[in-house]
Every structure is written in structure tokens, then in C-alpha cells.
Scaffold this active site. Sequence first.
Site: not given
Length: 700
Positions: A17, A20, A412, A599
Site C-alpha cells: 500500500c 509502505c 498556438d 512553444d
Amino acid sequence: MQGENQLVELHVTGMHCNNCALSVHKMLEKKGYQNVFVSFANEEVKFTADKGLNVNNVIQDIEGLGFKVQQEEQGFVKEGFLGKIEHKFIFSLLFTLPLFLHMFLPFHWLHNPYVQLSLCLPVFVLGCAYFGKSAINSIKAGVPNMDVLIFVGSTSAFIYSIIGTLLGLGPNYMFYETTATIITLVLLGNVFEKRSVTQTTSAVKDLMKIQVDSAVRIVNGQAERVDINQLKIGDTLLVNEGDKIPTDGDIVWGDASVNESMLTGESIPVEKGKYDAVIGGTILERGSIRMLVTKVGNKTVLAQIIDLMKRAQAAKPPIQRLGDKVAAIFVPVVIGIALLTFVLAYFAFDIGFRQALLNAIAVMVISCPCAMGLATPTAVMVGLGRSAKQGVLIKGGDTVEEMTNLKYMVFDKTGTLSTGKFKIRDIKSELSDIETATLIHGLESYSNHPIAKSLVNAFANREKRKIVFTQVKEEKGLGIKAMDSEGHRYQIGSKQLVEDSKELGNYDVFLLRDDELVVRIAIDDEIKAGAKELVQTLKGQQIIPVILSGDRKEKCDALAASIGITEVYAEKLPHEKLELIESLKQGGKVAMVGDGINDGPALTTADVGVSLGDASQVAIQSAKVVLLNNDLQSITTLLKIGKHTLLTIKQNLFWAFFYNIFAIPLAAFGFLSPMLAALAMACSDVVVIGNSIRLKFKKL
């Protein structure tokens, strides 16, 4: 002087999990390691440290927390029967069933306390080895996990039963079936959890299956099959019809149809010819080619996508911080509630030691910080996996949340809202046709801008003479500057190169030789399919669409009017784009959609950078989202998946919190036995993970 850093990668098993993973993460950070990355789902631990680090010390530290490190050089390590969680559960179940059923079966020998002790002891020892070691080490690390609650609860019941057995206090002191059932049911929950988490990580596993393990290499005209790890840049490979392309490269002979659906989600094959790039893992459906290897190992597009996906699944959205904060203090708080339950029940309400202890144990067992720890990462894994299969790479769980809170989406123009494939409408030149073709083709071949690529293609088949450029420099937003071997200076680019606005006319690209305007080119661009529909979708979600381009104002206004955008910023240089993005961010979250070539700075500055580009650019994109199939419809997919992933996270957190708020008081007041509490605790994890898996199939 600080030493050079090295990247350490470890395969760590036993993390079931987020708590842990958190304990490993905190331990490594305390040791001073940098860029720590821990994924319990993928069983991976990565970090950077100084050169000369003794990795064995790190392995000992991680294994000291109760986990197992498997090193690459160890190869396949055969586990014992009890090495797998499924086998632990089966082993426990064999001893627990007779203990549990003694209440229903007419076998008096099952009621003997020493028989019950002998049946319970193997299960308890297994529980101590599995939960106890993890619990003790998590406390040492300062991150107590769920195993602390299970260990304390089962141990309390076992010790109480031992005392009752040794003192001969009778059946009211026998909790052996409670001890064994708690451990067995929690192991069952871990089995469900492991299998469910495996499903949430299927996207990465599917990508890893695409990778090829061998290739046919041409050496001195002879074909030989070699391991993929033996390939080097510059090798020539033979790929035949039906084969997977082994690695990234360029075609040097042959034509083929290549299925790139594993990258783009687009099932229609792409036609490839000489000098075209191909991507490792894609399928050659028709034809036969020879290719030159350009990338190998972890530098390939597919390897970088897999790494990107793993890191993205581990990136936490802000909403997870609440769950993490609660989970971090949850175990001490629950132990406090359990002690308070016992004290009040025994001393204040005088309900008896046995029942008070049962209530306290039930409180510890019913509590489940795992559900809170799993709520966010499982939903993120499924959401990112689903988007990846549709050609949308999201580079982090935090991006998912940002996508659902957008105020502006900035586009753009060239190559984003328009196709980026240009046609020459008109050309006015003071030079001969041959010289015009020579200069435009030669200069624009140094640029990757869509206009430049279109002009190179347009003049590719025209008659040209040879020209040698001794200096070439590209200036973003302006164009190309160059000098030839005869000393002539050239500039080709946008209208910023031309000082006299009268000379612009209705032209878009200008060529200057020795500061004299010699060629003017007018070009047309097509609007990309789906642009108008996307704008309507954005407006429906209260997101303001904006055009931000370096192109001429007349062209930007015309495109904006045709697709329904009212906010337009044209003729902007890269640094002006940055300033505008920063300005818009003052009013809310901003996404920037660009082609990933000019960009880069704007994509990085925006809250969410979205890059439309071909797959070969994935490794160098500065965007948080990469749309592999270059399709505006993918942005709608991105918004939908982001919305439903965040919704799933909220649902998971609600159920995880609600479960504990509702269940802990029931256990404290004696309405739940420890055995029923263990079953309910196991189910809570399954409910949360099941809700995440539902996102994989949910209609968006």
C-alpha cells in the site's frame, strides 16, 4: 567538492500500500538521497546518490523495514511456498477453518484449549513474521502502518488466550479463533488488493509487452539474429512483414505500412519510405525494410514512455495530501481510541474485561489506513493508463487535477489549430527560378517549423544548384540567418525581418539577401479537423479559448472567427508569449496547447502544457501532456479522463473516510466482533480498488 551523482534502481517486493511506499520514501530521504521515487504498485525504488555509494547498505536499510530487495544480477529468485501472499493465505486458512468451525461442529476435542492453541500457533507465528516485522520496522522508521494495528490486535487476543489456557480460566478466555481469523482475513484482503492493483497497472505492463527481445542485424551482407541489448547506434537491421520494429531508427531501404496504434491509438497504418523514422515496438504490416538504428535501450521512445508512465503514476495530485496527512497520524490515533475504548468499557461502563478487550481489538482491526492510501494512486494509475491507450500521455497525477480547474486554454495557431501543411498561394521573386528554389530549399531545411517543412517539400523537386552555407543560425520567432561561401548574407522568415510595412503586401514569408528583399511568398493553411467542435466543448465547460500566435493578425483573426474564438493575440515573439501566459495565470489555471517546436518556454510556463507532436518528440517535450496522435479530439479525451479520474479519487477518499468514521464507533460500542471487523476491513480496500478499476471501463 560534491561527487558526481549516480542513479540507483531497485526492485522491492512486499510493499502492499501507499503507507509502505511512504516508509521507504521517508527512510531514503532521511539518509540524504535525492530524487527519491517509490512505487508500491510497480515495486520500484529509484534515487540518486553520490558516486561510490555502497548499495548493499541501502538494501539492508530497506530490508530492515520488512521488504525484500531483488537485484537484477540475482536473476530469477525462487520463492518458498510461503513467499507468495496467496500461499500465506491458504496456509492460514487450513488451520483457521477448524478453529472457526468448532462452534458449529459436534467435535468435543476441538474445544480443548491446547488443541486450539496448536491450531492457532502456526497462524500466529506466520502473522508475527509477516505483520509483526513490518509493524516494528515501520515504527522505527517513524511511519507506523496498518500492520501495527493488525499485529497489536491479534497479539492481544493471543496473549489473553494463552493466559486463560495456562490458568485454566475456561472457554470465556479462549480467543484463539479470533486471533487466527483476523490474520487469515487480512491476508485474504491483501490477496484481493494485490490482484486488483495488478489490474490498475496493466497499462505499463501492456507497454512493456510491446518491447522486442531480439532483432535481425545485417553484418557484411549476412543476416544474424541478436539479442536486443547487443544493438548499437549505427547498426543496420532487417525487418520483414509482420515483424515488430526492434528499436528506433531510420529507413535506408524499402517501403512499408507501419501500425503505430500502440503509440497513437490510431489503427490505420502509416505509409513509410526511405529516410522516414520508425519507432521500436510498432508493427510492420506490409513490406520489408532495412533500417539504421538511431536509439537503443532507455533512449528509445517506447522506453521513455514506459518510464514516463511509471513516474506519472507515482506523482501525487494535491488532493492526495489530505489522505497522506490523515494516514500519517491515523495509526497512533486509532491505538489511542482502542485504549480509550477499553478503559471506558471496563472501568466506566463495567461490561467486563473480556468484552472490553474484544471491543478494543475490533477498533484496531476495523481501522484501515490502507484504503486511504490506495484511494488516489489506484485511480491515477487507471486514469493515466486509459489515456495512454488512447494516445494521450499525461506526465503526472498532479496534472489530472489541474486539468479539471482550468480557466483558460491557450492555442498556438500553426500546427495546432491549423494543419501545419501549407500551400504556396503566390510567390514574387527578384531572382531566377533556380536561384529561388535553391535558396529557399537550402535555408528552410535547417528549421523544423511547419512552414519551413512545407516550403522544403514544395521546392524539393524543382531544379536547383549547389550552394554552401558557412554559417547558419535559427532565431525562434524570426527565422533563419545564414552566410554562404561567397560572403552573401541571407535572412528568411516572418514580417519582422522587413522594416518597410509597405513591402509586406499580402505575403507571409520573406527572403533577404544582403539586407535587400528578394523573395516574397504568400501561403495558405487549413483549419484542423475538430477545431470548431473543441472550442464549443471548452466553452461548455466554462474554459475560455485563446489564440496566441506569432502569425499575422489578419490570419489569426480569420481563423478565430471561423471556429468561434474571440480572444486573439497575434504577431507575438516567444518572450511575449511568456509574458502573456504569466498575465493570464493571474486570473486562473492556464493550459497551453502547442506543437512543441517553438512553444517550449510557453508550454513550461503554463500550469498545464499540452503538446501536439509526433511520437519521436516525446522524449524532448517540455509539456505535461503529449498527444501522440496529433489530433484535437484528444484534448476532449484528456478533459474527460481528467474529470472522471478526479471524481473517482474523491469517491474513493469519501468511502475510505466514511468507512472509518462509521465503523470505528460500531466496533467501540461492541456491535462488531474482531472477526467481522477483519472481514469488513479487507472489504474496504477491495471497494476502493474496485471503484478505481471501474474507471477503466466506464463510459465517459
